[in-house]
Design an enzyme around this catalytic site. Structure first.
Site, short mmCIF file in Angstrom:
data_model
loop_
_atom_site.label_atom_id
_atom_site.label_comp_id
_atom_site.label_asym_id
_atom_site.label_seq_id
_atom_site.Cartn_x
_atom_site.Cartn_y
_atom_site.Cartn_z
N GLY A 15 48.06 -24.09 -59.90
CA GLY A 15 47.25 -25.27 -60.23
C GLY A 15 45.80 -24.88 -60.47
O GLY A 15 45.12 -25.42 -61.34
N ASN A 16 45.33 -23.89 -59.69
CA ASN A 16 43.94 -23.44 -59.83
C ASN A 16 43.72 -22.58 -61.06
O ASN A 16 42.58 -22.39 -61.49
CB ASN A 16 43.51 -22.69 -58.58
CG ASN A 16 43.42 -23.63 -57.39
OD1 ASN A 16 42.78 -24.67 -57.46
ND2 ASN A 16 44.10 -23.28 -56.32
N LYS A 133 48.53 -31.35 -45.03
CA LYS A 133 47.99 -30.91 -46.32
C LYS A 133 46.99 -31.95 -46.85
O LYS A 133 47.36 -33.07 -47.19
CB LYS A 133 49.17 -30.74 -47.29
CG LYS A 133 48.78 -30.48 -48.69
CD LYS A 133 48.98 -29.04 -49.08
CE LYS A 133 48.48 -28.80 -50.48
NZ LYS A 133 47.93 -27.50 -50.71
N LYS A 221 54.47 -25.23 -54.36
CA LYS A 221 55.13 -24.85 -55.62
C LYS A 221 55.70 -23.43 -55.59
O LYS A 221 56.66 -23.14 -56.30
CB LYS A 221 54.21 -25.06 -56.82
CG LYS A 221 53.06 -24.10 -56.94
CD LYS A 221 53.23 -23.13 -58.05
CE LYS A 221 52.13 -22.12 -58.15
NZ LYS A 221 51.28 -21.79 -57.07
N LYS A 283 53.18 -17.56 -51.34
CA LYS A 283 53.52 -16.65 -52.45
C LYS A 283 54.24 -15.42 -51.91
O LYS A 283 55.25 -14.98 -52.48
CB LYS A 283 52.24 -16.20 -53.19
CG LYS A 283 51.53 -17.34 -53.91
CD LYS A 283 50.38 -16.80 -54.74
CE LYS A 283 49.33 -17.86 -55.01
NZ LYS A 283 49.84 -19.07 -55.64
P1 ADP Z 1 47.49 -21.39 -56.60
O1 ADP Z 1 47.00 -22.67 -57.18
O2 ADP Z 1 47.57 -20.31 -57.61
O3 ADP Z 1 48.75 -21.53 -55.78
P2 ADP Z 1 46.14 -20.89 -54.07
O4 ADP Z 1 44.73 -21.32 -53.82
O5 ADP Z 1 47.22 -21.61 -53.37
O6 ADP Z 1 46.30 -20.90 -55.65
O7 ADP Z 1 46.30 -19.33 -53.73
C1 ADP Z 1 45.43 -18.35 -54.31
C2 ADP Z 1 44.23 -18.09 -53.39
O8 ADP Z 1 44.65 -17.41 -52.22
C3 ADP Z 1 43.17 -17.17 -53.96
O9 ADP Z 1 42.25 -17.86 -54.75
C4 ADP Z 1 42.50 -16.61 -52.71
O10 ADP Z 1 41.30 -17.32 -52.45
C5 ADP Z 1 43.46 -16.93 -51.58
N1 ADP Z 1 43.85 -15.81 -50.73
C6 ADP Z 1 44.10 -15.94 -49.41
N2 ADP Z 1 44.48 -14.78 -48.88
C7 ADP Z 1 44.49 -13.87 -49.87
C8 ADP Z 1 44.81 -12.47 -49.91
N3 ADP Z 1 45.21 -11.82 -48.84
N4 ADP Z 1 44.72 -11.86 -51.10
C9 ADP Z 1 44.33 -12.52 -52.21
N5 ADP Z 1 44.01 -13.84 -52.21
C10 ADP Z 1 44.09 -14.52 -51.06
MG MG Z 2 48.98 -22.59 -53.92
#
Ligand code: ADP
Ligand code: MG
Length: 321
Positions: A15-16, A133, A221, A283
């Site tokens: 989403g980001n 959330k 997701k 993830k």
């Molecule tokens: P998306 O919308 O892609 O699911 P999220 O915000 O849920 O995005 O997940 C991506 C974010 O996870 C990154 O922007 C980063 O700030 C954060 N993050 C947390 N821990 C880690 C890590 N160990 N390595 C890389 N990114 C991380």
């Molecule tokens: Mg996410």
């Protein structure tokens, strides 16, 4: 029946990666971001990959909820499940059209379609009783109390930002309701067809004695993407987000970006707290589940670096071992 030749990749667009936190979320802005992903995905398809796409909806569903709030009293406010469906429609449309245009630039004739997707959650999932959330806008305390009373929302204080936000449950997804039809569409004799599904993690539903029923919750997701990847027997699970690589000690001076992680390393770092819930955690969990169910490789990177990641030069690969 069409035999799927070439590797099948489930690509989850964050989403980001569609609407960055510093952007207002205009349709044109979202389309610009999506075109980076769809340009790369089109090249993959040209190389012979089959693709199914899922996407996040955090920023977009937040905006939909805000519009509901502002229009309350003029048009009826929609429940969460309907808002998620609405976000699947708008984001799915943008991806569908953008991808079609990118494919056509490469001279590839293909069909794309977005599928409104429901995801079954367990009505006994503890998470349904413990909303955690945060979604939608920030409210002052008195407004938060009014909303809690009038709408029965759970409100939680965010001390750092000095406001209250609505919190909803994020239960574990158990089954993609439309999983079978997605698999059939892939195998159907339609030439190259790309399906966009499980947007925003899917619309959370429970099974009741009267049938399926939407719930006021959101599903992660990435966890839903694993379920779909497994349903369609994908070879690759690719999660596009806003960081090029997964890191350990993320955000600390000793941060170390990782190019390749084995399942056992991923499990160890997860246990040590390097991957927080709600962002990198799901993830990594999805990547582990995918590989343990027979998937070949999971990739986490940005849209821009997808091609490089497939060549093994960019991003983070998670592999068996
Ligand atoms: P998306 O919308 O892609 O699911 P999220 O915000 O849920 O995005 O997940 C991506 C974010 O996870 C990154 O922007 C980063 O700030 C954060 N993050 C947390 N821990 C880690 C890590 N160990 N390595 C890389 N990114 C991380
Ligand atoms: Mg996410």
């Amino acid at each position: 029946m069409r035999c799927i030749t070439g590797k099948l990749a489930l690509i989850a667009i964050g989403g980001n990666a569609i609407q960055r936190p510093d952007e207002n979320g205009s349709a044109a802005g979202q389309l610009d971001n999506i075109s980076i992903a769809s340009g790369q995905i089109a090249k993959m398809i040209k190389e012979g990959y089959n693709v199914v796409i899922t996407h996040g909806n955090g920023p977009q569903v937040g905006n939909i909820l805000l519009k509901n709030e502002i229009a309350d009293g003029i048009t009826p406010s929609m429940p969460m499940d309907v808002c998620v469906a609405e976000s699947q429609g708008q984001i799915g449309y943008l991806i569908q059209q953008s991808l079609l245009n990118q494919l056509s630039k490469l001279g590839i004739e293909a069909q794309t379609t977005s599928l409104i997707t429901q995801v079954l959650v367990d009505e006994k999932d503890d998470a349904l009783e413990n909303p955690t959330k945060p979604i939608g806008p920030y409210y002052p305390e008195d407004e938060a109390q009014r909303l809690a009373k009038e709408k029965g929302w759970t409100m939680m204080e965010d001390k750092a930002r000095q406001g209250y936000r609505r919190v909803v449950a994020s239960p574990e997804p158990k089954e993609i309701v439309e999983g079978d039809i997605i698999k059939k569409l892939l195998e159907g004799d339609l030439g190259i067809n790309i399906i966009i599904a499980a947007g925003g993690g899917g619309i959370p539903v429970i099974r009741t004695k009267d049938g399926l029923k939407g719930v006021e919750a959101v599903v992660d997701k990435d966890l839903a993407s694993f379920l779909l990847a497994n349903d369609i027997n994908a070879d690759l699970l690719i999660m596009l987000t806003d960081v090029e690589k997964v890191a350990i000690n993320f955000g600390k001076p000793e941060q170390e970006d990782i190019s390749e992680l084995t399942i056992s390393e991923a499990k160890k770092y997860l246990k040590e707290g390097h991957f927080p819930p709600g962002s990198m955690g799901p993830k990594i969990i999805s990547a582990i589940r995918f590989l343990e169910c027979g998937g070949e490789m999971a990739i986490i990177t940005t849209s821009k670096n997808l091609e490089g990641a497939l060549r093994g030069e960019k991003g983070t690969r998670i592999v068996p071992g």
